[in-house]
Design a protein around this motif. Structure first.
Motif, mmCIF file in Angstrom:
data_model
loop_
_atom_site.group_PDB
_atom_site.id
_atom_site.type_symbol
_atom_site.label_atom_id
_atom_site.label_comp_id
_atom_site.label_asym_id
_atom_site.label_seq_id
_atom_site.Cartn_x
_atom_site.Cartn_y
_atom_site.Cartn_z
ATOM 1 N N UNK A 176 -0.450 8.723 5.546
ATOM 2 C CA UNK A 176 -0.266 9.526 4.335
ATOM 3 C C UNK A 176 -1.284 10.646 4.233
ATOM 4 N N UNK A 177 -2.466 10.458 4.832
ATOM 5 C CA UNK A 177 -3.535 11.436 4.713
ATOM 6 C C UNK A 177 -3.161 12.849 5.107
ATOM 7 N N UNK A 178 -2.407 13.072 6.194
ATOM 8 C CA UNK A 178 -2.051 14.438 6.578
ATOM 9 C C UNK A 178 -1.231 15.198 5.530
ATOM 10 N N UNK A 179 -0.639 14.499 4.562
ATOM 11 C CA UNK A 179 0.116 15.204 3.524
ATOM 12 C C UNK A 179 -0.788 16.003 2.597
ATOM 13 N N UNK A 180 -2.096 15.665 2.560
ATOM 14 C CA UNK A 180 -2.984 16.338 1.621
ATOM 15 C C UNK A 180 -2.898 15.758 0.227
ATOM 16 N N UNK A 181 -2.528 14.495 0.150
ATOM 17 C CA UNK A 181 -2.375 13.829 -1.146
ATOM 18 C C UNK A 181 -3.216 12.551 -1.244
ATOM 19 N N UNK A 182 -4.139 12.361 -0.301
ATOM 20 C CA UNK A 182 -4.950 11.143 -0.284
ATOM 21 C C UNK A 182 -6.425 11.512 -0.363
ATOM 22 N N UNK A 183 -7.157 10.804 -1.204
ATOM 23 C CA UNK A 183 -8.612 10.903 -1.241
ATOM 24 C C UNK A 183 -9.126 10.055 -0.078
ATOM 25 N N UNK A 184 -9.566 10.712 0.983
ATOM 26 C CA UNK A 184 -9.877 9.997 2.217
ATOM 27 C C UNK A 184 -11.067 9.058 2.072
ATOM 28 N N UNK A 185 -12.031 9.417 1.278
ATOM 29 C CA UNK A 185 -13.193 8.539 1.137
ATOM 30 C C UNK A 185 -12.872 7.300 0.324
ATOM 31 N N UNK A 186 -12.045 7.430 -0.688
ATOM 32 C CA UNK A 186 -11.702 6.302 -1.542
ATOM 33 C C UNK A 186 -10.507 5.518 -1.013
ATOM 34 N N UNK A 208 4.223 5.759 -6.358
ATOM 35 C CA UNK A 208 3.375 6.026 -5.198
ATOM 36 C C UNK A 208 3.242 4.747 -4.380
ATOM 37 N N UNK A 209 3.562 4.792 -3.095
ATOM 38 C CA UNK A 209 3.485 3.584 -2.264
ATOM 39 C C UNK A 209 2.080 2.982 -2.235
ATOM 40 N N UNK A 210 2.023 1.693 -2.008
ATOM 41 C CA UNK A 210 0.752 1.010 -1.807
ATOM 42 C C UNK A 210 0.125 1.502 -0.504
ATOM 43 N N UNK A 211 -1.166 1.800 -0.537
ATOM 44 C CA UNK A 211 -1.876 2.295 0.631
ATOM 45 C C UNK A 211 -2.681 1.178 1.280
ATOM 46 N N UNK A 212 -2.555 1.051 2.609
ATOM 47 C CA UNK A 212 -3.319 0.064 3.366
ATOM 48 C C UNK A 212 -3.914 0.750 4.592
ATOM 49 N N UNK A 213 -4.868 0.109 5.229
ATOM 50 C CA UNK A 213 -5.501 0.672 6.420
ATOM 51 C C UNK A 213 -4.712 0.293 7.676
ATOM 52 N N UNK A 214 -4.832 1.090 8.750
ATOM 53 C CA UNK A 214 -4.150 0.765 9.998
ATOM 54 C C UNK A 214 -4.516 -0.628 10.499
ATOM 55 N N UNK A 215 -3.563 -1.301 11.105
ATOM 56 C CA UNK A 215 -3.605 -2.664 11.659
ATOM 57 C C UNK A 215 -3.395 -3.726 10.598
ATOM 58 N N UNK A 216 -3.283 -3.320 9.296
ATOM 59 C CA UNK A 216 -2.981 -4.267 8.225
ATOM 60 C C UNK A 216 -1.498 -4.635 8.268
ATOM 61 N N UNK A 217 -1.177 -5.882 8.036
ATOM 62 C CA UNK A 217 0.216 -6.292 7.937
ATOM 63 C C UNK A 217 0.754 -5.833 6.576
ATOM 64 N N UNK A 218 1.764 -4.966 6.600
ATOM 65 C CA UNK A 218 2.336 -4.432 5.363
ATOM 66 C C UNK A 218 3.298 -5.408 4.719
ATOM 67 N N UNK A 219 3.845 -6.307 5.510
ATOM 68 C CA UNK A 219 4.794 -7.280 5.008
ATOM 69 C C UNK A 219 5.659 -7.801 6.127
ATOM 70 N N UNK A 220 6.482 -8.801 5.846
ATOM 71 C CA UNK A 220 7.398 -9.319 6.862
ATOM 72 C C UNK A 220 8.645 -8.443 6.972
ATOM 73 N N UNK A 221 9.224 -8.416 8.141
ATOM 74 C CA UNK A 221 10.479 -7.694 8.344
ATOM 75 C C UNK A 221 11.585 -8.378 7.551
ATOM 76 N N UNK A 222 12.276 -7.594 6.708
ATOM 77 C CA UNK A 222 13.308 -8.183 5.861
ATOM 78 C C UNK A 222 14.511 -8.622 6.693
ATOM 79 N N UNK A 223 15.301 -9.584 6.195
ATOM 80 C CA UNK A 223 16.511 -9.989 6.923
ATOM 81 C C UNK A 223 17.462 -8.833 7.176
#
Length: 520
Positions: A176-186, A208-223
């Motif tokens: 999301x950071x490249x969009x210019x809509x994320x506070x990178x430090x926070x 606004x979607x929930x933001x997580x860091x790379x390698x975090x599991x965002x959730x299980x693949x839905x059926x």
């Protein structure tokens, strides 16, 4: 009794022109791959759009081509083209076409931006320009190109696909950071900037979607997604990063002191930093390596410049192979011909959306091979400008790893070594971008405790090919060319390229520039 299929993770690369799915086993070997194209639509001179739904369709087709149903897939991770974004409604469906990273229709709007430019750069890590998605989206709203009443938010490629995979709005800070809509430090959405650029409704009413860091599991693949893709339901969907960040990870760049140089349509270089900063010489991203930032440079006219030369200017009359063979016999400096490769404008360090390519020194004896050599050298000279900015910011750059289609050219790699004045090494990595996503998937699947361990197990750092060392005589010639001609060339012609831009737009006054105007 026979053994079942070996365990794999999927690295999914949703790029500008299609989707690639690569399955990696525990040693990082490619067990399967599939590809599927999608369209890129040009709108007028400066507009580029896509049907966002095609990203999902291409992902499904690529999974089918890879026969993922025959594999034991344990996790999936996304990487993607950056700065491409789409408006969505409350169900996450596209509202109008996606605006692609190459789109420059917001140049006039960027020039007229009256907000706090310094604060925008400090928060997002990127100077105000047409590059961040937020200004492209703002222009589309202002032009009435979308039904604003139906808009409930924006999604970059990663967020758009992730919502279909896990059934909820979520994305990574690195994507999301490249969009210019994320506070990178926070690591949070910069809703005040959204209100300033996109309007108060964006901050107050949009989801606004929930933001997580790379390698975090965002959730299980839905059926539903599992059935569509041919994958097991419930496997982890792991947060990824943009193509540039993942390419660096795929090349084994996991710590400061090493840099990658990707010779693709755009030429991108990057080096990690453990601390946050920002500047005109580079843009700052959240790295694919958790806990790090990426100082990244970007020349949008990379192999794009070579394609323009061979296909548009020369009409395909001479093959690139023939041009390269002849160019190899021309001395450094292309016999007095210098090219500034700003055919697609310039980002760092000038951030001038009105910039254009410049050819200086043309004489009657110059032929196609001289043009070709000047293009290779011009891009290399620009790369030196970029790497010097990274080093001035504190990067040691003990090693520069080459990757991308352009790295297959021995001539270009040697020119780069001579111009930069330091050894380079070619990466031997299958699809570095998808491999970076695969590494993150391996961490999310629990195969490895962290990215560093995954890189070691996958052998990403060990995959090294031919090295290129500077030729002392040629390096001296290029040093003089760089200092005596190249570094001052753009500043000398910039007022004229701006005037030409203004004439093309039908105006006669001030031209549209972005953050770096005073620095030219």
């Amino acid at each position: 009794m026979g053994r079942g299929p070996r365990a794999v993770v999927l690295g999914v690369d949703s790029s500008t022109t299609g989707c690639k799915v690569l399955a990696f086993d525990r040693e990082g070997a490619v067990a399967a791959e599939g590809r599927a194209p999608h369209r890129l639509d040009r709108v007028g001179t400066d507009g580029f759009e896509q049907d966002a739904s095609a990203w999902w369709t291409a992902m499904r087709a690529a999974c089918e081509a890879a026969r993922v149903g025959d594999l034991s897939v344990e996790a999936v991770c996304l990487t993607h083209q950056r700065e491409t974004a789409v408006f969505v409604d409350r169900e996450g469906a596209p509202v109008g076409p996606a605006v692609v990273w190459m789109d420059k229709r917001s140049a006039t709007r960027v020039a007229a931006f009256t907000g706090d430019r310094a604060r925008f750069a400090a928060v997002t890590g990127k100077p105000v320009s047409t590059t961040p998605s937020v200004f492209k989206l703002s222009e589309r709203l202002a032009a009435g190109a979308v039904a604003a009443a139906h808009v409930d938010g924006v999604r970059e490629v990663h967020g758009f696909l992730a919502e279909r995979l896990v059934g909820a709005p979520v994305t990574s800070t690195a994507s999301a950071g490249p969009m210019g809509l994320v506070d990178l430090q926070r690591g949070t959405w910069a809703r005040d900037l959204a209100a300033e650029v996109l309007g108060p409704v964006a901050a107050a009413s949009w989801s606004w979607p929930r933001l997580v860091t790379p390698s975090t599991v965002m959730g299980p693949l839905t059926p539903a997604a599992a059935e569509a893709l041919g994958l097991p339901a419930g496997i982890p969907v792991v947060a990824g990063a943009g193509d540039g960040q993942c390419a660096g990870l795929g090349a084994g760049i996991t710590e400061p002191g090493r840099a990658y140089l990707n010779l693709g349509t755009a030429v991108v270089s990057g080096a990690l930093s453990a601390t946050y900063d920002h500047g005109l010489g580079y843009r700052t991203m959240v790295a694919a390596v958790p806990g790090h930032y990426l100082r990244e440079t970007d020349l949008q006219g990379g192999t794009l410049t070579l394609t323009w030369l061979t296909e548009t200017l020369l009409g395909g009359a001479v093959s690139r192979t023939a041009l390269e063979a002849e160019a190899a016999g021309i001395d450094p400096g292309a016999e007095g011909l210098v090219l500034v490769p700003y055919l697609a404008g310039v980002m760092n360090p000038y951030w001038d959306d009105t910039a254009a390519g410049v050819l200086v020194g043309l004489r009657p004896h110059h032929g196609p091979a001289h043009f070709y050599r000047a293009a290779l050298e011009g891009i290399a000279l620009e790369v030196r400008l970029h790497l010097e900015a990274l080093m001035a910011a504190g990067a040691d750059l003990d090693e520069v790893v080459l990757m991308g289609g352009g790295s297959r050219s021995d001539l270009w790699c040697q020119i780069l070594a001579d111009v930069i004045g330091r050894p380079l090494v070619r990466a031997v990595t299958p699809e570095a971008t998808a491999l970076g996503a695969g590494l993150l998937a391996a961490v999310g699947a629990g195969w490895h405790p962290d990215v560093e361990a995954a890189v070691g197990a996958f052998g990403a750092r060990r995959r090294r090919g031919r090295g290129f060392r500077p030729d002392a005589r040629h390096a001296a010639t290029y040093r003089d060319l760089y200092r005596g001609v190249y570094t001052g060339l753009y500043a000398a012609v910039a007022p004229h390229t701006r005037a030409l831009w203004s004439l093309r737009q039908g105006g006669g006054g001030e031209t549209a520039t972005s953050e770096g105007r005073d620095e030219t």
